[in-house]
Design a protein around this motif. Structure first.
Motif, PDB file in Angstrom:
ATOM      1  N   ARG A  67      28.892  -0.264 -25.407  1.00 12.38           N
ATOM      2  CA  ARG A  67      29.160  -0.445 -26.838  1.00 12.38           C
ATOM      3  C   ARG A  67      29.624  -1.869 -27.127  1.00 12.38           C
ATOM      4  O   ARG A  67      29.239  -2.453 -28.147  1.00 12.38           O
ATOM      5  CB  ARG A  67      30.213   0.560 -27.290  1.00 12.38           C
ATOM      6  N   LEU A  68      30.427  -2.417 -26.221  1.00 14.89           N
ATOM      7  CA  LEU A  68      30.894  -3.792 -26.388  1.00 14.89           C
ATOM      8  C   LEU A  68      29.715  -4.759 -26.282  1.00 14.89           C
ATOM      9  O   LEU A  68      29.603  -5.716 -27.066  1.00 14.89           O
ATOM     10  CB  LEU A  68      31.953  -4.104 -25.326  1.00 14.89           C
ATOM     11  N   GLU A  69      28.827  -4.512 -25.328  1.00 16.22           N
ATOM     12  CA  GLU A  69      27.638  -5.346 -25.170  1.00 16.22           C
ATOM     13  C   GLU A  69      26.732  -5.252 -26.401  1.00 16.22           C
ATOM     14  O   GLU A  69      26.180  -6.263 -26.861  1.00 16.22           O
ATOM     15  CB  GLU A  69      26.878  -4.933 -23.908  1.00 16.22           C
ATOM     16  N   ASP A  70      26.585  -4.033 -26.936  1.00 17.84           N
ATOM     17  CA  ASP A  70      25.764  -3.851 -28.134  1.00 17.84           C
ATOM     18  C   ASP A  70      26.369  -4.595 -29.321  1.00 17.84           C
ATOM     19  O   ASP A  70      25.635  -5.189 -30.138  1.00 17.84           O
ATOM     20  CB  ASP A  70      25.628  -2.365 -28.463  1.00 17.84           C
ATOM     21  N   MET A  71      27.693  -4.564 -29.427  1.00 13.48           N
ATOM     22  CA  MET A  71      28.376  -5.258 -30.517  1.00 13.48           C
ATOM     23  C   MET A  71      28.148  -6.769 -30.437  1.00 13.48           C
ATOM     24  O   MET A  71      27.935  -7.446 -31.447  1.00 13.48           O
ATOM     25  CB  MET A  71      29.875  -4.938 -30.447  1.00 13.48           C
ATOM     26  N   LEU A  72      28.166  -7.304 -29.206  1.00 11.52           N
ATOM     27  CA  LEU A  72      28.035  -8.743 -29.011  1.00 11.52           C
ATOM     28  C   LEU A  72      26.585  -9.177 -28.787  1.00 11.52           C
ATOM     29  O   LEU A  72      26.297 -10.367 -28.688  1.00 11.52           O
ATOM     30  CB  LEU A  72      28.889  -9.176 -27.812  1.00 11.52           C
ATOM     31  N   LYS A 103      31.694  -7.425 -38.350  1.00 10.76           N
ATOM     32  CA  LYS A 103      31.926  -6.463 -37.273  1.00 10.76           C
ATOM     33  C   LYS A 103      33.374  -6.539 -36.790  1.00 10.76           C
ATOM     34  O   LYS A 103      34.020  -7.586 -36.864  1.00 10.76           O
ATOM     35  CB  LYS A 103      30.988  -6.744 -36.098  1.00 10.76           C
ATOM     36  N   ASN A 104      33.872  -5.413 -36.262  1.00  4.67           N
ATOM     37  CA  ASN A 104      35.214  -5.366 -35.682  1.00  4.67           C
ATOM     38  C   ASN A 104      35.122  -4.952 -34.219  1.00  4.67           C
ATOM     39  O   ASN A 104      34.593  -3.878 -33.903  1.00  4.67           O
ATOM     40  CB  ASN A 104      36.095  -4.370 -36.434  1.00  4.67           C
ATOM     41  N   LEU A 105      35.635  -5.797 -33.335  1.00  2.00           N
ATOM     42  CA  LEU A 105      35.627  -5.484 -31.913  1.00  2.00           C
ATOM     43  C   LEU A 105      36.588  -4.339 -31.607  1.00  2.00           C
ATOM     44  O   LEU A 105      37.630  -4.196 -32.249  1.00  2.00           O
ATOM     45  CB  LEU A 105      36.028  -6.715 -31.095  1.00  2.00           C
ATOM     46  N   SER A 106      36.231  -3.548 -30.615  1.00  2.00           N
ATOM     47  CA  SER A 106      37.079  -2.433 -30.185  1.00  2.00           C
ATOM     48  C   SER A 106      38.134  -2.933 -29.196  1.00  2.00           C
ATOM     49  O   SER A 106      37.806  -3.518 -28.162  1.00  2.00           O
ATOM     50  CB  SER A 106      36.223  -1.351 -29.524  1.00  2.00           C
ATOM     51  N   ILE A 107      39.396  -2.700 -29.537  1.00  2.00           N
ATOM     52  CA  ILE A 107      40.478  -3.054 -28.618  1.00  2.00           C
ATOM     53  C   ILE A 107      40.346  -2.248 -27.326  1.00  2.00           C
ATOM     54  O   ILE A 107      40.553  -2.765 -26.223  1.00  2.00           O
ATOM     55  CB  ILE A 107      41.851  -2.801 -29.269  1.00  2.00           C
ATOM     56  N   ASP A 108      39.973  -0.980 -27.439  1.00  3.62           N
ATOM     57  CA  ASP A 108      39.784  -0.144 -26.249  1.00  3.62           C
ATOM     58  C   ASP A 108      38.679  -0.710 -25.359  1.00  3.62           C
ATOM     59  O   ASP A 108      38.792  -0.721 -24.133  1.00  3.62           O
ATOM     60  CB  ASP A 108      39.431   1.293 -26.651  1.00  3.62           C
ATOM     61  N   GLY A 109      37.600  -1.183 -25.993  1.00  6.11           N
ATOM     62  CA  GLY A 109      36.507  -1.770 -25.220  1.00  6.11           C
ATOM     63  C   GLY A 109      36.938  -3.029 -24.499  1.00  6.11           C
ATOM     64  O   GLY A 109      36.586  -3.240 -23.329  1.00  6.11           O
ATOM     65  N   LEU A 110      37.695  -3.867 -25.173  1.00  7.09           N
ATOM     66  CA  LEU A 110      38.192  -5.099 -24.543  1.00  7.09           C
ATOM     67  C   LEU A 110      39.155  -4.779 -23.405  1.00  7.09           C
ATOM     68  O   LEU A 110      39.119  -5.419 -22.354  1.00  7.09           O
ATOM     69  CB  LEU A 110      38.881  -5.975 -25.585  1.00  7.09           C
ATOM     70  N   ARG A 111      40.012  -3.779 -23.612  1.00 11.19           N
ATOM     71  CA  ARG A 111      40.958  -3.404 -22.550  1.00 11.19           C
ATOM     72  C   ARG A 111      40.214  -2.842 -21.346  1.00 11.19           C
ATOM     73  O   ARG A 111      40.585  -3.096 -20.194  1.00 11.19           O
ATOM     74  CB  ARG A 111      41.972  -2.396 -23.071  1.00 11.19           C
ATOM     75  N   THR A 112      39.154  -2.097 -21.605  1.00  7.05           N
ATOM     76  CA  THR A 112      38.339  -1.564 -20.507  1.00  7.05           C
ATOM     77  C   THR A 112      37.691  -2.704 -19.732  1.00  7.05           C
ATOM     78  O   THR A 112      37.672  -2.698 -18.497  1.00  7.05           O
ATOM     79  CB  THR A 112      37.267  -0.612 -21.059  1.00  7.05           C
ATOM     80  N   LEU A 113      37.140  -3.666 -20.432  1.00 10.21           N
ATOM     81  CA  LEU A 113      36.519  -4.831 -19.778  1.00 10.21           C
ATOM     82  C   LEU A 113      37.517  -5.542 -18.868  1.00 10.21           C
ATOM     83  O   LEU A 113      37.228  -5.816 -17.692  1.00 10.21           O
ATOM     84  CB  LEU A 113      35.999  -5.801 -20.835  1.00 10.21           C
ATOM     85  N   VAL A 114      38.693  -5.838 -19.400  1.00  7.94           N
ATOM     86  CA  VAL A 114      39.713  -6.558 -18.626  1.00  7.94           C
ATOM     87  C   VAL A 114      40.149  -5.735 -17.418  1.00  7.94           C
ATOM     88  O   VAL A 114      40.328  -6.261 -16.318  1.00  7.94           O
ATOM     89  CB  VAL A 114      40.922  -6.913 -19.519  1.00  7.94           C
ATOM     90  N   THR A 115      40.293  -4.433 -17.595  1.00 11.51           N
ATOM     91  CA  THR A 115      40.729  -3.566 -16.496  1.00 11.51           C
ATOM     92  C   THR A 115      39.676  -3.493 -15.407  1.00 11.51           C
ATOM     93  O   THR A 115      40.000  -3.520 -14.214  1.00 11.51           O
ATOM     94  CB  THR A 115      41.042  -2.152 -17.025  1.00 11.51           C
ATOM     95  N   VAL A 116      38.397  -3.400 -15.789  1.00  6.26           N
ATOM     96  CA  VAL A 116      37.302  -3.378 -14.797  1.00  6.26           C
ATOM     97  C   VAL A 116      37.369  -4.635 -13.925  1.00  6.26           C
ATOM     98  O   VAL A 116      37.228  -4.569 -12.698  1.00  6.26           O
ATOM     99  CB  VAL A 116      35.931  -3.284 -15.493  1.00  6.26           C
ATOM    100  N   VAL A 117      37.590  -5.774 -14.554  1.00 11.94           N
ATOM    101  CA  VAL A 117      37.661  -7.031 -13.806  1.00 11.94           C
ATOM    102  C   VAL A 117      38.911  -7.071 -12.941  1.00 11.94           C
ATOM    103  O   VAL A 117      38.877  -7.475 -11.774  1.00 11.94           O
ATOM    104  CB  VAL A 117      37.635  -8.235 -14.775  1.00 11.94           C
TER     105      VAL A 117
END
Length: 281
Positions: free
Chosen positions: A41-46, A2-16
């Motif tokens: 989508r990030l949660e589904d991936m992990l 699997k490949n993590l989404s950079i956009d998803g990770l950036r969204t997570l960090v920004t929310v926090v």
């Protein structure tokens, strides 16, 4: 694999970083449902949930706390690669002046990302009350200033974004007989706006504790010494807030300005100003 989404990770960090899905969406140019979808989508991936409900807020659970530093590390590598191949070299020193609540709540992640992208820029950051940052007698102390400005139509210090002022702390203890405040010292915009709003509403108040540093105010609020006023985007995650209650009046909006004080255009100053405006505005 699997490949993590950079956009998803950036969204997570920004929310926090900004303390909420809606505010993260404003910063990233996304709707709140789009932010929620990226997190899903990030949660589904992990194959695990990353947030839990705490009062009115969504905060990281144990898996989210584990992922956060790894996400920041991956984003730094991603941004460094992009910077290496697409951007010009930026060098120099920038003296940045900001209010303490922005220094504590918002700027660390922004400054961290900027230094990661422009490692040859030296930053000197100092916290002051906005009235001091905007004082003409102190302009030569800073190359760039981020400050609050109550004059939303100011020509001298143009506003690049607005924020809602909110009451912060254990608001259930506020009553019509007496409102107890913890504030920054005299000269603070939040302090004056709180006092003016209470006086106009005919509500008695007293200031029981003053501290210019947000960390000190946060400690006092968590101990239940009183309530305070802050810009919504700077409220620490662990504190509750509301724009008004049955007792506490509406506080209105506050302007935020970003001012370059350099006599000439300096590349490092311009880059930091552009970076902050993009991330905050």
């Amino acid at each position: 694999m699997k490949n993590l989404s950079i956009d998803g990770l950036r969204t997570l960090v920004t929310v926090v970083d900004v303390g909420g899905f809606a505010k993260a969406g404003e910063l990233l140019g996304l709707s709140q449902p789009a932010v929620s979808l990226q997190i899903k989508r990030l949660e589904d991936m992990l194959n695990c949930k990353l947030f839990k409900k705490q009062g009115q807020r969504q905060v990281l659970n144990q898996y989210g706390e584990l992922l956060l530093p790894l996400a920041k590390q991956m984003l730094q590598h991603n941004d460094a690669i992009i910077q290496q191949f697409t951007s010009e070299s930026v060098t120099g020193k920038v003296r940045l002046g900001i209010p303490s609540e922005f220094a504590a709540r918002i700027l660390p992640s922004i400054i961290g990302d900027f230094v990661s992208l422009y490692p040859d820029v030296s930053l000197e950051v100092k916290s002051r009350l906005s009235k001091h940052l905007l004082s003409s007698s102190r302009q030569d102390q800073f190359d760039l200033v981020l400050a609050l400005n109550e004059q939303l139509d100011s020509g001298q210090h143009p506003i690049f974004m607005q924020d809602q002022l909110v009451w912060v702390g254990d608001l259930s203890k506020a009553n019509e007989g007496m409102v107890t405040l913890v504030t920054a010292p005299e000269g603070c915009i939040y302090r004056r706006r709180a006092i003016e709003a209470l006086q106009q509403a005919g509500i008695k108040h007293r200031i029981i504790y003053s501290n210019a540093d947000l960390t000190g105010l946060t400690a006092a609020l968590k101990e239940g010494l009183g309530i305070t006023v802050l810009a919504k985007s700077t409220v620490p995650n662990e504190l509750n807030y509301q724009s008004h209650t049955a007792i506490l009046p509406e506080l209105g909006q506050i302007g935020i300005c970003l001012i370059k004080n350099s006599g000439e255009s300096v590349n490092a100053v311009d880059k930091l100003a552009e970076f902050i405006a993009l991330r905050l505005g």
